[in-house]
Design an enzyme around this catalytic site. Structure first.
Site, short mmCIF file in Angstrom:
data_model
loop_
_atom_site.label_atom_id
_atom_site.label_comp_id
_atom_site.label_asym_id
_atom_site.label_seq_id
_atom_site.Cartn_x
_atom_site.Cartn_y
_atom_site.Cartn_z
N LEU A 64 0.81 -1.22 0.00
CA LEU A 64 0.00 0.00 0.00
C LEU A 64 0.85 1.27 0.00
O LEU A 64 0.29 2.37 -0.03
CB LEU A 64 -0.93 0.02 1.22
CG LEU A 64 -2.22 -0.79 1.15
CD1 LEU A 64 -1.96 -2.29 1.18
CD2 LEU A 64 -3.16 -0.41 2.30
N THR A 92 -11.82 6.42 -1.24
CA THR A 92 -12.05 5.81 0.06
C THR A 92 -11.92 6.89 1.14
O THR A 92 -11.06 7.77 1.03
CB THR A 92 -11.06 4.67 0.31
OG1 THR A 92 -11.20 3.70 -0.73
CG2 THR A 92 -11.31 3.99 1.64
N TYR A 150 1.50 10.21 -10.21
CA TYR A 150 0.76 9.18 -9.47
C TYR A 150 0.14 8.16 -10.43
O TYR A 150 0.29 6.95 -10.25
CB TYR A 150 -0.33 9.85 -8.62
CG TYR A 150 -1.11 8.90 -7.75
CD1 TYR A 150 -0.48 8.15 -6.76
CD2 TYR A 150 -2.49 8.75 -7.90
CE1 TYR A 150 -1.20 7.27 -5.95
CE2 TYR A 150 -3.21 7.88 -7.09
CZ TYR A 150 -2.57 7.14 -6.13
OH TYR A 150 -3.29 6.28 -5.33
#
Length: 344
Positions: A73, A175, A145
């Protein structure tokens, strides 16, 4: 299982570590704390099944003992973070991912990459399904990104095909939830900060651009399902209930108990106009779909922010001063690019 979580002190990573510990696994949390926070894992440090390693995985990834799964992550994920640290973002998506894959290969471990809906760019297909290749500007300000994650997906599949590593890819859509940083520049956190501070809510464009918001507990359930499956992916994980940014602003105002006053600015460059996951694969392959309604999730998140008044006040001051959310017309790397807040 003994599970290695890179970026484990971050927003989503810390929730994943907590869930793994709660179900009886051993966890090795690796983070350089550049965007993650020590406070996020403070309650886990007393567990004899939790280990924290302060490491930059772009330089090395050293772990003693066996590893059964690697949950990767680590990455700046909010626009202000990756626009402020473009080279680091590219490095963790490339060198960091390769280091994590090498470790998984050495240990024969399951490897799960936390990718992103940003690989779809400003999508020409709606809703977005996994066989859509995307519409990404490879040299725009957001590309550090987007392309880092696209490369991470490519190298993950290369290790799977060439070396037989057991890999899976999850594409995470927007999220939100407790442990988001108040100053992370994402739309949910920024709206909550402004509403709780009695400030106007900043909207870019006319507010008709859409996002789909998944509560963090639901997302962690999806990550665990992917870890325990043999699926290669990519598999979209997010909430398919689509809302406009203007609708979100109204809902945040209702939950904060304040009248909604908005300020409008120009849209940032390459800001996606639509974002909604097709989660048919997640339903059929993982048996997963989100369960928490946005009203409930926003109340929990608002309560968490309200318990941190100093952090909220500092973030509100930054928003007023243009440190977060100024109109976007700068070149990559400048602090003015914090304007991309609605993309997060």
């Amino acid at each position: 299982m003994r599970v290695l979580v890179t970026g484990g002190a971050g927003f989503i990573g810390s929730h994943l570590c907590e869930r793994l510990i709660a179900r009886g696994d051993q966890v090795v949390c690796v983070d350089d704390l550049s965007s993650g926070r020590h406070d996020n894992i403070a309650d886990l440090l007393g567990s004899d099944r939790f280990e924290f390693l302060h490491q930059d995985i772009t330089e090395r990834l050293d772990v003693e003992g066996s590893v059964d799964a690697v949950m990767h992550l680590a990455s700046p994920a909010s626009p202000p973070d990756y626009l402020r640290r473009p080279l680091e973002t590219l490095a963790v998506g490339s060198r960091g991912t390769e280091n994590a894959l090498r470790l998984a290969h050495r240990h024969g471990a399951r490897f799960v990459l936390a990718s992103t809906s940003e690989v779809y760019g400003d999508p020409a297909i709606h809703p977005q399904c996994e066989d859509y290749w995307g519409n990404v500007n490879p040299v725009g300000p957001r590309s550090v990104y987007d392309e880092a994650k696209r490369y991470a997906e490519a190298v993950t599949f290369a290790y799977r095909r060439a070396l037989g590593v057991d890999t899976g890819i999850v594409r995470i859509f927007n999220t939100y939830g407790p442990r988001m940083r108040a100053d992370d520049g994402r739309v949910v956190s920024s709206f909550l900060v402004q509403a709780l501070s009695g400030e106007p809510l900043t909207i870019y464009g006319d507010g008709s651009q859409t996002r789909s918001f998944c509560y963090v507990d639901d997302l962690v359930t999806a990550l665990l399902a992917m870890m325990e499956s043999g699926e290669a992916g990519p598999i979209n994980c997010g909430n398919p209930q689509e809302r406009t940014v203007a609708e979100l602003a109204t809902l945040v105002g209702e939950i904060a108990g304040c009248p909604v006053v908005t300020e409008h600015h120009d849209l940032p460059q390459d800001d996606p106009t639509r974002r909604r996951p097709d989660i048919a694969l997640a339903r059929t392959r993982l048996g997963w779909s989100p369960q928490i309604e946005i009203e409930d999730g926003l109340r929990r998140t608002a309560a968490w922010f309200a318990s941190r008044p100093e952090e909220v006040a500092a973030a509100a001051a930054d928003l007023r001063g243009g440190q977060l959310g100024a109109p976007h017309d700068a070149q990559p790397g400048g602090h003015d690019q914090h304007a991309a807040l609605l993309a997060g």
